[in-house]
Design a protein around this motif. Structure first.
Motif, short mmCIF file in Angstrom:
data_model
loop_
_atom_site.label_atom_id
_atom_site.label_comp_id
_atom_site.label_asym_id
_atom_site.label_seq_id
_atom_site.Cartn_x
_atom_site.Cartn_y
_atom_site.Cartn_z
N ALA A 80 0.74 -1.25 0.06
CA ALA A 80 0.04 0.10 0.07
C ALA A 80 1.03 1.20 0.07
O ALA A 80 0.57 2.21 -0.78
N TYR A 81 1.80 1.42 0.75
CA TYR A 81 2.89 2.61 0.88
C TYR A 81 3.45 2.76 -0.52
O TYR A 81 3.50 3.78 -1.00
N GLU A 82 3.87 1.57 -1.19
CA GLU A 82 4.51 1.63 -2.37
C GLU A 82 3.28 2.30 -3.53
O GLU A 82 3.98 2.94 -4.36
N TRP A 83 2.24 1.75 -3.37
CA TRP A 83 1.15 2.08 -4.13
C TRP A 83 0.90 3.78 -4.17
O TRP A 83 0.97 4.28 -5.13
N LEU A 84 0.94 4.13 -2.92
CA LEU A 84 1.04 5.56 -2.48
C LEU A 84 1.93 6.47 -3.07
O LEU A 84 1.65 7.76 -3.30
N ALA A 85 3.10 5.90 -3.21
CA ALA A 85 4.31 6.52 -3.77
C ALA A 85 4.34 6.64 -5.33
O ALA A 85 5.19 7.56 -5.93
N LEU A 86 3.61 5.90 -5.85
CA LEU A 86 3.53 6.15 -7.56
C LEU A 86 2.99 7.17 -7.98
O LEU A 86 2.08 7.89 -7.58
N ASP A 87 3.52 7.64 -9.38
CA ASP A 87 3.21 8.62 -10.20
C ASP A 87 2.04 7.58 -11.14
O ASP A 87 2.27 7.22 -11.92
N LEU A 88 0.69 7.92 -10.66
CA LEU A 88 -0.34 7.39 -11.50
C LEU A 88 -0.64 7.64 -12.74
O LEU A 88 -1.29 7.13 -13.48
N SER A 89 -0.18 8.98 -13.01
CA SER A 89 -0.24 9.20 -14.28
C SER A 89 0.51 8.77 -15.37
O SER A 89 0.45 8.84 -16.67
N ALA A 90 1.60 7.84 -14.63
CA ALA A 90 2.52 7.29 -15.67
C ALA A 90 1.99 5.91 -15.66
O ALA A 90 2.76 5.32 -14.80
N GLY A 92 3.26 3.24 -17.18
CA GLY A 92 4.42 2.44 -16.89
C GLY A 92 4.94 2.08 -15.66
O GLY A 92 5.47 0.99 -15.29
N THR A 93 4.86 3.12 -14.66
CA THR A 93 5.13 3.24 -13.16
C THR A 93 4.02 2.06 -12.84
O THR A 93 4.48 1.30 -11.78
N VAL A 94 2.87 2.01 -12.99
CA VAL A 94 1.95 1.41 -12.49
C VAL A 94 2.18 -0.25 -12.90
O VAL A 94 1.98 -1.11 -12.00
N ASP A 95 2.56 -0.29 -14.27
CA ASP A 95 2.99 -1.74 -14.67
C ASP A 95 3.98 -2.23 -14.19
O ASP A 95 3.95 -3.49 -13.55
N ARG A 96 5.11 -1.52 -13.86
CA ARG A 96 6.08 -1.98 -12.96
C ARG A 96 5.74 -2.48 -11.58
O ARG A 96 6.41 -3.48 -11.25
N TYR A 97 4.87 -1.70 -10.90
CA TYR A 97 4.62 -1.98 -9.66
C TYR A 97 3.87 -3.32 -9.56
O TYR A 97 4.26 -4.17 -9.00
N ASP A 99 4.08 -5.46 -11.73
CA ASP A 99 4.88 -6.75 -12.25
C ASP A 99 5.71 -7.32 -11.16
O ASP A 99 5.79 -8.31 -10.98
N TYR A 100 6.04 -6.19 -10.66
CA TYR A 100 7.04 -6.67 -9.32
C TYR A 100 6.21 -7.35 -8.25
O TYR A 100 6.62 -8.45 -7.73
N TRP A 101 4.86 -6.86 -7.88
CA TRP A 101 4.31 -7.51 -6.75
C TRP A 101 3.64 -8.94 -7.24
O TRP A 101 3.54 -9.89 -6.42
N LEU A 102 3.19 -8.98 -8.43
CA LEU A 102 2.44 -10.21 -9.00
C LEU A 102 3.58 -11.23 -9.10
O LEU A 102 3.45 -12.36 -8.71
N HIS A 103 4.78 -10.76 -9.71
CA HIS A 103 5.85 -11.94 -9.99
C HIS A 103 6.93 -12.19 -9.08
O HIS A 103 7.17 -13.31 -8.68
N ASP A 104 7.59 -11.11 -8.59
CA ASP A 104 8.72 -11.14 -7.88
C ASP A 104 8.16 -11.32 -6.20
O ASP A 104 8.64 -12.36 -5.49
N ALA A 105 7.39 -10.60 -5.74
CA ALA A 105 6.69 -10.81 -4.40
C ALA A 105 5.79 -11.96 -4.17
O ALA A 105 5.78 -12.71 -3.34
N CYS A 106 4.64 -12.16 -5.30
CA CYS A 106 3.72 -13.02 -4.95
C CYS A 106 3.86 -14.40 -5.68
O CYS A 106 3.29 -15.48 -5.19
#
Length: 110
Positions: A80-90, A92-97, A99-106
């Motif tokens: 949640a903290y990492e989501w809140l730090a994202l630039d949601l207008s970008a 690609g930033t959301v896609d990278r977030y 990607d990390y959470w789905l594949h690397d973390a989960c």
């Protein structure tokens, strides 16, 4: 590749952000995590599917491994903290977030 959000995605981004803001201060992050998971079901598209998979994985962790629930809840807060730090207008930033959470973390396959 689409670089901007449509109206439905913008509404969902706003909903996710509101819940993420609540989650970081929640007494029980798991309950808000369930709302993030369930809320994604009412939205169409890849963003919603990815959000549903992410929060489904994190909430399942609490349910399936009770001995690790403190760690799982801490990871929910981190997500949640990492989501809140994202630039949601970008997008690609959301896609990278995601990607990390789905594949690397989960651990979902790529």
């Amino acid at each position: 590749m689409t670089t901007s959000w449509d109206e439905a995605e913008l509404a969902h981004l706003s909903e996710i952000t509101g819940l993420a803001s609540r989650l970081v201060t929640a007494e029980n992050p798991y309950e808000v995590g369930l709302q993030l998971w369930g809320g994604a079901m009412s939205h169409p598209g890849k963003l919603a599917g990815d959000v549903q998979a992410l929060w489904g994985s994190l909430t399942d962790w609490v349910e399936r491994k009770p001995a690790e629930q403190d760690l799982a809840r801490a990871e929910m807060v981190r997500a949640a903290y990492e989501w809140l730090a994202l630039d949601l207008s970008a997008r690609g930033t959301v896609d990278r977030y995601l990607d990390y959470w789905l594949h690397d973390a989960c651990g979902y396959d790529r």
